[in-house]
Write a protein that holds these residues in place. Sequence first.
Motif, PDB file in Angstrom:
ATOM      1  N   UNK A 317       0.766  -1.184   0.146  1.00  0.00           N
ATOM      2  CA  UNK A 317      -0.075  -0.012  -0.008  1.00  0.00           C
ATOM      3  C   UNK A 317       0.791   1.144  -0.012  1.00  0.00           C
ATOM      4  N   UNK A 318       2.056   1.237   0.752  1.00  0.00           N
ATOM      5  CA  UNK A 318       2.800   2.422   0.959  1.00  0.00           C
ATOM      6  C   UNK A 318       3.392   2.635  -0.611  1.00  0.00           C
ATOM      7  N   UNK A 319       3.757   1.648  -1.268  1.00  0.00           N
ATOM      8  CA  UNK A 319       4.449   1.700  -2.599  1.00  0.00           C
ATOM      9  C   UNK A 319       3.406   2.240  -3.907  1.00  0.00           C
ATOM     10  N   UNK A 320       2.027   1.888  -3.141  1.00  0.00           N
ATOM     11  CA  UNK A 320       0.704   2.234  -4.199  1.00  0.00           C
ATOM     12  C   UNK A 320       0.448   1.530  -5.306  1.00  0.00           C
ATOM     13  N   UNK A 321      -0.721   1.682  -5.830  1.00  0.00           N
ATOM     14  CA  UNK A 321      -1.203   0.913  -6.956  1.00  0.00           C
ATOM     15  C   UNK A 321      -0.449   0.803  -8.471  1.00  0.00           C
ATOM     16  N   UNK A 322       0.150   1.947  -8.721  1.00  0.00           N
ATOM     17  CA  UNK A 322       0.833   2.165  -9.917  1.00  0.00           C
ATOM     18  C   UNK A 322       2.186   1.109  -9.832  1.00  0.00           C
ATOM     19  N   UNK A 323       2.595   1.025  -8.453  1.00  0.00           N
ATOM     20  CA  UNK A 323       4.046   0.353  -8.419  1.00  0.00           C
ATOM     21  C   UNK A 323       3.608  -1.266  -8.575  1.00  0.00           C
ATOM     22  N   UNK A 324       2.154  -1.590  -8.003  1.00  0.00           N
ATOM     23  CA  UNK A 324       1.823  -3.048  -7.862  1.00  0.00           C
ATOM     24  C   UNK A 324       1.654  -3.374  -9.272  1.00  0.00           C
ATOM     25  N   UNK A 325       1.039  -2.471  -9.992  1.00  0.00           N
ATOM     26  CA  UNK A 325       0.868  -2.805 -11.608  1.00  0.00           C
ATOM     27  C   UNK A 325       2.088  -3.268 -12.260  1.00  0.00           C
ATOM     28  N   UNK A 326       3.127  -2.445 -11.899  1.00  0.00           N
ATOM     29  CA  UNK A 326       4.264  -2.698 -12.749  1.00  0.00           C
ATOM     30  C   UNK A 326       4.690  -3.935 -12.285  1.00  0.00           C
ATOM     31  N   UNK A 327       5.142  -4.182 -11.016  1.00  0.00           N
ATOM     32  CA  UNK A 327       5.505  -5.297 -10.392  1.00  0.00           C
ATOM     33  C   UNK A 327       4.664  -6.383  -9.942  1.00  0.00           C
ATOM     34  N   UNK A 328       3.549  -6.661 -10.627  1.00  0.00           N
ATOM     35  CA  UNK A 328       2.629  -7.455 -10.082  1.00  0.00           C
ATOM     36  C   UNK A 328       3.110  -8.906 -10.308  1.00  0.00           C
TER      37      UNK A 328
END
Length: 2042
Positions: A317-328
């Motif tokens: 959550x701290x890294x955020x949704x955009x980060x998660x999308x990239x590194x999913x």
Amino acid sequence: MELAHSLLLNEGAYNQLGDVQKAEFIFDWLRYLEKLLLATSRSDVKEKQKTLVEQLLSLLNSSPGPPTRKLLAKNLGILYSIGDTFSVYETIDKCNDLIRSKDDSPSYLPTKLAAVVCLGSLYKKLGRILGNTFTDTVGNILKAMKSAESQGRYEIMLSLQNMLKGLGAAATPCHRDIYKAARSCLTDRSMAVRCAAAKCLLELQNEASFMWTTDLDSVATLCFKSFEGSNYDVRISVSKLLGTVLAKALISKHPGAASRQSIRRVSLEEVLELLGTGFLRGSSGFLRASGDMLKGTSSVSRDVRVGVTQAYVVFVSTLGGAWLEKNFAAFLSHILSLVSQSHPKVTQTQIDAVCGRRCVSFILRATIGGLLGEKAQIAAAKDICQAIWKLKKVVDAMMSDGNLETRLGSTDVAASQHMLVCALQELGNLIYSLGTTVAPLLQDPSAGILDSVISIILHPSISVQLAAAWCLHCIAVALPSYLTPLLDRCLERLTVLKSSPEAVTGFSFAVAALLGAVKHCPLGIPHRKGKIIMTLAEDLLCSAAQNSRLSAQRTQAGWLLIAALMTLGPAVVSHHLARVLLLWKCVFPVSPKDLETEKSRGDSFTWQVTLEGRAGALCAIKSFVSHCGDLLTEEVIQRLLPPLPCAVDLLTQLSSILKTYGSPLKTPSVVYRQRLYELLILLPPETYEGNLCAILKELAADLTAPDLQVAASTFLLPPLCHQDDLLLLSPLLQETDHRFIEEQLLLGNGIACGSLEYDPHSIYEKDVEGYSVPKPLPPTLSVITSAVKLFGVVCAHVEEAQRLLIFEQLLDSIKHTKGARQQVVQLHVVSSVSSFLKYMACSKGNLGPEEMRRPSLALVMGALESPNPLLRCVAAEAWARLAQVVDDGAFTAALAQVSFDKLKSAREVVTRTGHSLALGSLYRYLGGISSQHLNSCVGILYTLSQDSTSPDVQTWALHALSLIIDSAGPLYYMHVEPTLSLIIMLLLNVPPTHAEVHQSLGRCLNALITTLGPELQGNSTSLSTLRTSCLLGCAVMQDNPDCLVQAQAISCLQQLHMFAPRHVNLSSLVSCLCVNLCSPYLLLRRAVLACLRQLVQREAAEVSEHAVMLAKDSREELTPDVNIREVGLEGALLTLLDKETDQRLCHDIRETLNHMLTSMAVDKLSFWLKLCNDVLSASADFTAVTCVDTMQEEEGDKGDDASVLTTRNDDKSHSFTNPRWSTRVFAAECVCRIINQCENAHSAHFDIGLAQEMKKKDSRNDFLVLHLADLIRMAFMAATDHSDQLRLSGLETLLVVIRRFATIPEPEFPGHVILEQYQANVGAALRPAFTSETPPDVTAKACQVCSAWIASGVVSDLNDLRRVHQLLVSSLTKIQAGKEALSHLYNESASTMEILAVLKAWAEVYIIALERHKNHKQPLKTCSEESVRSGSYSSDGLLDLVHTDLGTLSRLWLAALQDFALLILPSEFASQLPVEGGAFYTAETSENAKLHYYNSWALILHATALWLTSTGFVVADPDEGASNLSRPVTPTSMCQGSSSGATVKSPEDIYTDRFHLILGISVEFLCSLRSDSTMESITACLHALQALLDVPWPRSKIGNDQDLGIELLNVLHRVILTRESPSIQLASLEVVRQIICAAQEHVKEKRRSAEVDDGAAEKETLPEFGEGKDTGGLVPGKSLVFATLELCVCILVRQLPELNPKLTGSSGVKATKPQMLSEDGSRLVSAALVILSELPAVCSPEGSISILPTILFLTIGVLRETAVRLPGGQLSSTVTASLQALKGILSSPMARAEKSHTAWTDLLRSALTTVLDFWDPVDGTHQELDEVSLLTAITVFILSTSPEVTTIPCLQKRCIEKFKVTLEIKDPMVQIKTYQLLLSIFQYPNPAVSYPYIYSLVSSILEKLQEIDKRKPEDTTELQIFQEGIKVLASLVAVAEEQHRSQLVACLLPILISFLLDENALGSATSIMRNLHDFALQNLMHIGPQYSSVFKSVMASSPALKARLEAAVKGNQESVKVRMPTSKHTKHSGKNSSIQLKTNFL
């Protein structure tokens, strides 16, 4: 308290107070000071600063409590930050000295703590100003920490956090020291200290980079250690720390200085690896773990694993949704690997595996579900699918290995199963939450989602199969169109692979899961699927015995399918019930003997299969009982019962069977027990009366069985406790966002969490909480739960002796066990006894004989002192229930006494807590025991609640006190003050670390506020003190660090706001709510929203303003997630709604927004519309594009305006990112609500001209019509979305927009409306809904919009209309094939819905087309050329459009009506209905179909009636007759069972059938109007009747059948009585008029034919036709006329109550003022009068005599009541109607018929007398009736009756008198009217009538004229009077006899000639004189030639006259010549200046 409100402390007032009040006083002063300092000017503060600092510092020594010290410190900080800072160093030194002090006594502790807090606050506020003192202070504090106790450590940590915050980077020198200290605190004994340390470290890591670089590993290990033995708060704080630090390590840019020391960046793999070690190995480092791992003993404690799980979520959550999308992808593979085979320890036992899977699922759900938008979620679903494919390949490789042994024994298959389960469950959840927006992904062949899930079903592991089945269930619920295809596919695989055990098990799970999805899909599945499944299940059960390898699987599968089938409900199950009952009967042996023989046979395997089968059968029947309650008739219950005794017998034999065959039967036998118990719980106990004792024994054995090891109190007890008491126990029992993973900690280490594989049958059950996977507990646990529940029921129904025996037995079993076993047995026994007492209390039972009390008491008493707090709770509940069930005052008092004694003597915590709760419970269930008991109770609890040595005792005692306050109600008033001061004292002194005490205090305060209630508004001193104390208490709780205490504070303030709104400071409350809007604690968010919801109901605007003000004022953002500053509170709530998953919370958010919208939408229109627009268009990026393309393909350049609407070039950031579809649906609903709100506001909202004008005046004005483009755009976006729900909302919005805006004209283009420019958008929005794959509910809605659009008349050009019309045509083609042709994806009733929607839409279009056609025929003359051209074009054109399909439509309409008629037959005719159903419904789905017919029948009925009348019931349609009978689909010939019947109906018969069909449906509906019948249906039904009676043939039908007419009239009478709407009443009256018409025609016809037949006979012998025959009697109920009279009287009296003598209280005429009725009222009265005047024609002469008095009374009554004087002498519409009716009655042929002549004459004379009497004063007062109306009435009498009525001298004299009087009235209008009336009388052909008037009145007329003649008229009215007078005289000349004519002409000529002007005078004359001249000349020209001899003689005798006449004629000719060329003005004839009577009643 007011004394406390000053800048300096009021020491005088302070010193006079007692200790408790002093603390309150100080706290209040400090609260006030904080606000005051911020508001006071700097100079004023500086002036008093010295004194103030001294006062504040002196308070340090007065041992302040925790809230006081916090405020004190805050104030010091504020004071120094505003005033001078030079004395701050002294203050810091003083604090440091206090901390150094060696005094360790408890009394000195508060001073030390206060000093610590002050230092924190000063550094936080002043920061670097104090930089140089920092190191000493920190050193001092850290030194003090070594010897501090937990409270000190807690405060020191928080203080250090504040210092770090204030100093920022300046604190670097001390970072390491603080880090060291915090490390030791992070693993402190006290949980509060751990939390504080975590907060301190979180602050530290902002600046101390070593934490996320060099020391990263040790920080992680430290956190893992901290998780050990932690509680929920610690896990939240520490996981936040760990997650943040790791995220920082990953993304931070290292400062330059550090980079020289070559610190390498940490990679994602390393960070995840670090977290992974915590998850897998826990806090035991790497070295220590290895030894244990070798031994294989260590297992990671669950709390560490749960803590790490939360840290994962915080990290992402701290890294955020955009980060998660990239590194999913990387993230997913890491998370899944946590449960993979490479870490066998996580999954070494099933219990561990289930818990591990839970954690993984939680991480995936919280990150994917919480952080990603819809598009990213779809991408994530693809990735998960890839992962599933990969895992599947591994499994396939293993499985294909030839050797069976290695294949199944392989560990890898088992190990990959947990990864698969997690992946599949997350995939299911994802698709479920995406709903229909996920459709493109499933259609995408490259993703192959369905294939992968279905292929996994063959996996050898049951848990994977179940997960795959659940995933299919989610797909089906999300996309209902996939339900049937998936079901077919699974059934087909199941049939084909019947010989593979995995396939049988897997696919039966899948089918069951899909059947469970049906109830979530309103469109259902085709009915015949039930039959296929039933057959398959039978087949599996029957073939189970053939192959031993498959028998267990087939048996399980068969019963699972049957059980799942039951969830489809009675409609489906009723068809298969017989077969199910047969199977049920066969599964158990018939008699006990057979059971014995069974026992002796078989081996362990056959027994295993048998038990499985019987458990399955029990489950199927349980499912039947719970889902098909309606089918449980007496007969069915009788058939269910026979196998039950045998099932119970088997239960008693189980233990011996187990002994014989050993452990393989252990699980099957437990499952069997559980299934039987569950079924028995559902059945009424009467059904198994014979077996009660046997069951009870088994239950007792189960509950005390020796092999029970685990004490799973946490799942067994909570349902038996009272909801409120659970708050006492661990917060884990409360709802949190982490409930899913926290549950495992709750259950304790030895127990498994729930998981699907423990009970496959739960896969089809109703979902309990939200939509997560069902989580049934293992059978060993759930069997206990069921046993406890069943024990309560059975024990209540056995005989009392038996009950006593069992209780003794249970007591013994507890005594005879030891240690841990004893705890388990006690737990089970107490919970079952509690369950029994609860059941007895709820069913108002009695405990039985006295000896029952002792064992019950002993059982409960033991548990009250148990070390397990949950057990104590249950025991306290049972204690009170026991008193309730015994129901004996003495016993209750004795129980209370026992608790009193125990509490007085006992010292141990357990006893004190248990008994204090027992007292509270007693009060809760038995209300006030007695007042002295109340006093002693309260006294004891007061003492206990002050026992500061044990927070537990305080908590329980206060909780009990809150129960007593709640239950005692008004009795408690005397204790309110002491209790309140106790609560405040404790709030101010209990340390914040004991949050549970504060929570109980909050509950007490809440209860007190409720008890005081509205009295809190009072103004007396005592009440205002109480109120202040309550507010003070709330303030203390608001400052508490514990979230649950803050939640309590908010709900207390909410109560206060309800009772005393003026005293709650709204702005501070709102700010507190906004700050906590996104709190991580669910219960706090719930409290916030519950409070907001209440506030906005009363003051929405204020709340909204406060929120925005607060957001603007606060320097840092309130909550990171919500941007109130820009989108306001409303936008913040919408954002929250989008993120929130808790159902209750979402409901509250919606309600709050609805209240805000209702009260504010109109005032903040643009704001609300923008909010909705942003939500709807934030995700419209992909819809916009698709829609514009379709538009351009089809319509060329028409597409432009649509594209303007949908694509926005301004790429401004939206305030909403990718909202979910449910939020968008809510936004679309809001748009509809906004439009509805505007309807009730200013009219300019729907008037563009007015709106633009008002906008110009004041730009702040805002109106809805100015936003039309936005409304259309939003509707368009929603209607073309991927989500079906949103499409429905969008179409609904479009419909509302069309209905509201269709009629608004476009000011710039006259003749056009504003909606016209949006036709392309409307077309484009509708088109997608008619594609083949659209679900029927969307198509049905779209049809409704189509018809509304066509009917609205917005588009006049046919070519434009054709676009939408074409859509309807296409759907008509689709439905023509009837019910068989439509899609097989859904239930048959769905196609019924679609067909009827299409037919209804066409019906509406047809009705409108005909209406327009009719309207355009009449007023053509008035329209301008152009509009006629366009208008008539469209009106006939629309009809032409419909005409092409009318043949088909009429057939389908009639078929639909016929279906409806059959469906509404009462149930007793069910046997006569056609077996195969109707034209559009099938027999099996008739119940569901009924609803759709109810929605659409009315318009179809109206359209059919119109169509039948347009064919006139005469022309036979070419489709009719014989050809139609061969059509299979729509049997238009009524109800002829078989169409092959040889008889072909004649057209007459067909018409009769149709006539009765329409009439029958209408009468049935109107007879029994339900309260929910819509106005639309009633109106349509009445219009249909009108249309029907418009043509002769149906009228003759009604005329011929008098009973039918009467019935119709009675029905209409009911409609008029029950429906107040004027339009409905008018429509009903119209039908009544038509019925009377029909009756008249019938009577005429009969008279005519009789005359023709008896032409030669004597007139006398003619039989009498018409009502009343020869006697004149009318029989109520048998008389049409009587029924009509009733109805008309009802209407008239409702509008004019004075007409009813009973109501006015006298039979005579009362003097009431005449009144004007409303427009609707006038219409109704006029319609009723028309009907009355028609009635005599329906009667025989004698009959007419009976009704005449009534009719006359009513008609004349209306005249009297409504004869109001109107300006200009007009007559009111009701008067006109009554005169019209009067004329109709008077000229009735009955008045002249021989038999009735004399009676009529008498009655008419009386009527005339009545009218004449109206002039006379009644009761001495003059009535203000309108003379003109009355005179007109008299004139009607004179002219319309036979002369003998009015020529009797007495009447004639009075009439003449009235005329004379009226002529004298000064009002010119009255005079004009009088002249006009006289003119008509004078011209009456019968001299007997007219002469008397002429004699009496001519002279006065002449005088008047001569008077005018002398005066010369001055204005137009006088001119008119003169002209009318002349007309009267001129008419006299014509009437007069020869000999008198000359005298008359001689009188007339001089008057006329005197007005002539010569040519000179003519030029200068006024227009009036000129008009007079013209008029006189004309008349002369007219009279001269007619009576030339008289004329000449008069001229000869008077030369002056002659000269004048000649001059005038000559002048006239001149002026004509002059005028001709100059003006086109043609000469006015006298006609148009004289007002003719508007009405034709003369």
